[in-house]
Write a protein that holds these residues in place. Sequence first.
Motif, mmCIF file in Angstrom:
data_model
loop_
_atom_site.group_PDB
_atom_site.id
_atom_site.type_symbol
_atom_site.label_atom_id
_atom_site.label_comp_id
_atom_site.label_asym_id
_atom_site.label_seq_id
_atom_site.Cartn_x
_atom_site.Cartn_y
_atom_site.Cartn_z
ATOM 1 N N VAL A 1 31.686 -32.364 -17.102
ATOM 2 C CA VAL A 1 33.064 -32.068 -17.465
ATOM 3 C C VAL A 1 33.945 -32.457 -16.282
ATOM 4 C CG1 VAL A 1 32.790 -29.674 -16.702
ATOM 5 C CG2 VAL A 1 34.681 -30.263 -18.219
ATOM 6 N N ARG A 2 35.102 -33.030 -16.566
ATOM 7 C CA ARG A 2 36.044 -33.430 -15.524
ATOM 8 C C ARG A 2 37.272 -32.530 -15.582
ATOM 9 N NH1 ARG A 2 37.133 -39.747 -15.231
ATOM 10 N NH2 ARG A 2 38.110 -38.987 -13.330
ATOM 11 N N PHE A 3 37.712 -32.096 -14.392
ATOM 12 C CA PHE A 3 38.889 -31.240 -14.290
ATOM 13 C C PHE A 3 39.981 -31.987 -13.540
ATOM 14 C CE2 PHE A 3 35.174 -28.393 -14.183
ATOM 15 C CZ PHE A 3 35.398 -27.666 -15.342
ATOM 16 N N ALA A 4 41.213 -31.797 -13.970
ATOM 17 C CA ALA A 4 42.342 -32.398 -13.244
ATOM 18 C C ALA A 4 42.730 -31.461 -12.094
ATOM 19 C CB ALA A 4 43.494 -32.674 -14.192
ATOM 20 N N PRO A 5 43.554 -30.421 -12.317
ATOM 21 C CA PRO A 5 43.818 -29.492 -11.208
ATOM 22 C C PRO A 5 42.645 -28.541 -11.017
ATOM 23 C CG PRO A 5 45.022 -28.797 -13.143
ATOM 24 C CD PRO A 5 44.379 -30.111 -13.503
ATOM 25 N N ALA A 6 42.495 -28.042 -9.804
ATOM 26 C CA ALA A 6 41.415 -27.112 -9.506
ATOM 27 C C ALA A 6 41.546 -25.827 -10.321
ATOM 28 C CB ALA A 6 41.393 -26.798 -8.018
ATOM 29 N N THR A 7 42.774 -25.503 -10.751
ATOM 30 C CA THR A 7 42.975 -24.284 -11.545
ATOM 31 C C THR A 7 42.245 -24.377 -12.883
ATOM 32 O OG1 THR A 7 45.087 -25.262 -12.236
ATOM 33 C CG2 THR A 7 45.153 -23.594 -10.508
ATOM 34 N N ASP A 8 42.120 -25.586 -13.438
ATOM 35 C CA ASP A 8 41.376 -25.745 -14.682
ATOM 36 C C ASP A 8 39.904 -25.406 -14.473
ATOM 37 O OD1 ASP A 8 43.658 -26.507 -15.934
ATOM 38 O OD2 ASP A 8 43.068 -28.576 -16.325
ATOM 39 N N ARG A 9 39.361 -25.821 -13.325
ATOM 40 C CA ARG A 9 37.968 -25.505 -13.024
ATOM 41 C C ARG A 9 37.776 -23.994 -12.920
ATOM 42 N NH1 ARG A 9 37.622 -28.017 -8.632
ATOM 43 N NH2 ARG A 9 37.955 -26.235 -7.268
ATOM 44 N N THR A 10 38.717 -23.321 -12.270
ATOM 45 C CA THR A 10 38.638 -21.868 -12.137
ATOM 46 C C THR A 10 38.697 -21.192 -13.498
ATOM 47 O OG1 THR A 10 39.683 -21.981 -9.961
ATOM 48 C CG2 THR A 10 39.716 -19.851 -11.081
ATOM 49 N N ALA A 11 39.615 -21.650 -14.347
ATOM 50 C CA ALA A 11 39.730 -21.075 -15.685
ATOM 51 C C ALA A 11 38.462 -21.315 -16.497
ATOM 52 C CB ALA A 11 40.947 -21.670 -16.403
ATOM 53 N N PHE A 12 37.894 -22.511 -16.385
ATOM 54 C CA PHE A 12 36.653 -22.845 -17.090
ATOM 55 C C PHE A 12 35.532 -21.904 -16.660
ATOM 56 C CE2 PHE A 12 32.590 -25.036 -17.295
ATOM 57 C CZ PHE A 12 32.567 -25.558 -18.567
ATOM 58 N N ALA A 13 35.394 -21.710 -15.337
ATOM 59 C CA ALA A 13 34.332 -20.836 -14.819
ATOM 60 C C ALA A 13 34.505 -19.404 -15.318
ATOM 61 C CB ALA A 13 34.322 -20.880 -13.291
ATOM 62 N N ASN A 14 35.741 -18.918 -15.346
ATOM 63 C CA ASN A 14 35.990 -17.557 -15.828
ATOM 64 C C ASN A 14 35.626 -17.401 -17.305
ATOM 65 O OD1 ASN A 14 36.918 -16.709 -13.331
ATOM 66 N ND2 ASN A 14 39.059 -17.151 -13.795
ATOM 67 N N GLU A 15 36.043 -18.390 -18.123
ATOM 68 C CA GLU A 15 35.734 -18.319 -19.555
ATOM 69 C C GLU A 15 34.232 -18.430 -19.795
ATOM 70 O OE1 GLU A 15 38.089 -20.827 -22.095
ATOM 71 O OE2 GLU A 15 39.829 -20.676 -20.771
ATOM 72 N N LEU A 16 33.575 -19.293 -19.023
ATOM 73 C CA LEU A 16 32.129 -19.460 -19.168
ATOM 74 C C LEU A 16 31.406 -18.162 -18.810
ATOM 75 C CD1 LEU A 16 29.793 -21.439 -19.730
ATOM 76 C CD2 LEU A 16 29.854 -22.066 -17.316
ATOM 77 N N ALA A 17 31.820 -17.532 -17.722
ATOM 78 C CA ALA A 17 31.192 -16.273 -17.306
ATOM 79 C C ALA A 17 31.373 -15.200 -18.371
ATOM 80 C CB ALA A 17 31.784 -15.813 -15.979
ATOM 81 N N GLN A 18 32.563 -15.133 -18.968
ATOM 82 C CA GLN A 18 32.817 -14.131 -20.003
ATOM 83 C C GLN A 18 31.956 -14.387 -21.244
ATOM 84 O OE1 GLN A 18 37.042 -14.320 -20.649
ATOM 85 N NE2 GLN A 18 37.541 -13.635 -18.565
ATOM 86 N N ALA A 19 31.820 -15.679 -21.611
ATOM 87 C CA ALA A 19 31.036 -16.020 -22.794
ATOM 88 C C ALA A 19 29.558 -15.685 -22.592
ATOM 89 C CB ALA A 19 31.198 -17.513 -23.114
ATOM 90 N N VAL A 20 29.030 -16.002 -21.395
ATOM 91 C CA VAL A 20 27.624 -15.698 -21.111
ATOM 92 C C VAL A 20 27.400 -14.191 -21.078
ATOM 93 C CG1 VAL A 20 25.803 -15.871 -19.373
ATOM 94 C CG2 VAL A 20 27.218 -17.863 -19.893
ATOM 95 N N ALA A 21 28.320 -13.452 -20.448
ATOM 96 C CA ALA A 21 28.185 -12.001 -20.390
ATOM 97 C C ALA A 21 28.191 -11.395 -21.792
ATOM 98 C CB ALA A 21 29.303 -11.409 -19.546
ATOM 99 N N ALA A 22 29.032 -11.924 -22.679
ATOM 100 C CA ALA A 22 29.105 -11.411 -24.047
ATOM 101 C C ALA A 22 27.797 -11.677 -24.796
ATOM 102 C CB ALA A 22 30.285 -12.048 -24.780
ATOM 103 N N LEU A 23 27.227 -12.872 -24.636
ATOM 104 C CA LEU A 23 25.968 -13.212 -25.306
ATOM 105 C C LEU A 23 24.826 -12.354 -24.782
ATOM 106 C CD1 LEU A 23 26.199 -17.108 -25.489
ATOM 107 C CD2 LEU A 23 26.009 -15.542 -27.434
#
Length: 472
Positions: free
Chosen positions: A144-166
């Motif tokens: 996956v490619r990110f433009a601003p670093a903030t997108d990477r941070t948001a991606f990591a947060n959403e991924l962590a939440q999704a894994v925790a929920a599963l």
Amino acid sequence: MLNVAAIEEPAAAEASLDPIRSRILAALAEPGSAAMLAARLGLPRQKVNYHLKELERHVLVELAEERRKGNVTERVYRATAASYVISPSALAAVSPDPSRSPDQLSARWLLALGARLVQEVGALLTGASRAGRRVSAFGIDAEVRFAPATDRTAFANELAQAVAALVGHYHDEFTPGARSHRVIVGLHQIPAAPSGAPGSPAEAQQKTGGIPANDDPEARRTTGEPAMTRPFEIEQEATLPASPEQVWEAIATGPGIDSWFMGRNEVEPHEGGTAAMDTGGNREESVVTAYEPGKRFATRTATVEDGRFMAFEYLIEGRDGGSTVLRIVQSGVLGDDWQDEYDALRRGWPFHLHTLREYLAHFPGRTGIPVFAMAPSGEQPAQEIRAALTHGLSLPSPVAVGARAHAEPAGLPPVDGEVTWSDNERIEVRTADGIYTFHHFPGVVLMFHHLFGPDTDSAEAAWQQWLTGLLA
């Protein structure tokens, strides 16, 4: 033959790392005898036989077949796997332990997780192979490619939440006989391919008839050919002993930047404003592209004709206990000498973050006066320049962190302090009222000091005189 196998025994790991044996292993992707391998690798047959026996002893090669030729039986071998990984269990005493310092934002912790993955899955494969069974596992590999670093941070947060929920939905704590499984999710930047490697820019240029890998920048400049540029990105992270507000003042205001970075700095405090750095009369300007006090600060230089530019992004995150995590992303496009430029930038950031930490820890709430001096060193060898600096600072050689430094620039009070950083290019000394940094590169020596005491008006001229006299 297995596609991949884990090497778990120290002796087997040692055997696989022998240069001759690793060549034999690679050659035995296709079955071969000692005579065939000797001819293929240009080695004496007796030597090949010896190494084959060692590899067989460690179950890295196996007998594929025996061929009868007259009164002689020829043994044909093959590697037990197409490729191998060395399990951390081969170095049990020093193998990584993710439980020692868990930190989701640490690349080293991610590496420890990966090491444990190799160790555990390798053990499962070894046991399953002996029992003639398969190992149930599941993996996902994506880019996956990110433009601003903030997108990477948001991606990591959403991924962590999704894994925790599963995990929360499917985890069964009470049913007898339930089997524990390990879930590992990681995110990291993909390293640039080595020059000439498949998929690397140099390899692509060769395939498409572009600029060759042995390109000569000076020749292009004299013939008017276009410059060869290269995009880059460097990420750094530091935990700092200061509040988010203090870190913001240090990285997003002119006086704050003066207190730990390079040159004299100015920042217009709004998005679209100008950020400027003056180093020895050389002024460089950039545009403030993000200004979110206490959270995010970013700048970008203008793009010049050949496509070069430089961008900085600082992300601030407060932590419990009054500390702050600062993430820095420097990106852009470098010019002809991009490899040297990239290496210099990559080596410099750990030093600059160390200086920022020294500033915040020892001079909180104060702003420093920047002092800059520069002197050419000509063709003098690096060892001579280093020796002159250490002598001028009354330091032993080699210079070690914790050593006491002493210098007497004319017209200034003596400088007595402690070495807080020393590498092959830099020395940093901290005193009660200043941070003094000395940089020596091929052809030039630089000083960037940050003074917090009184009477600093004559400091720059005095240090310039001291440095010039040192190299005379």
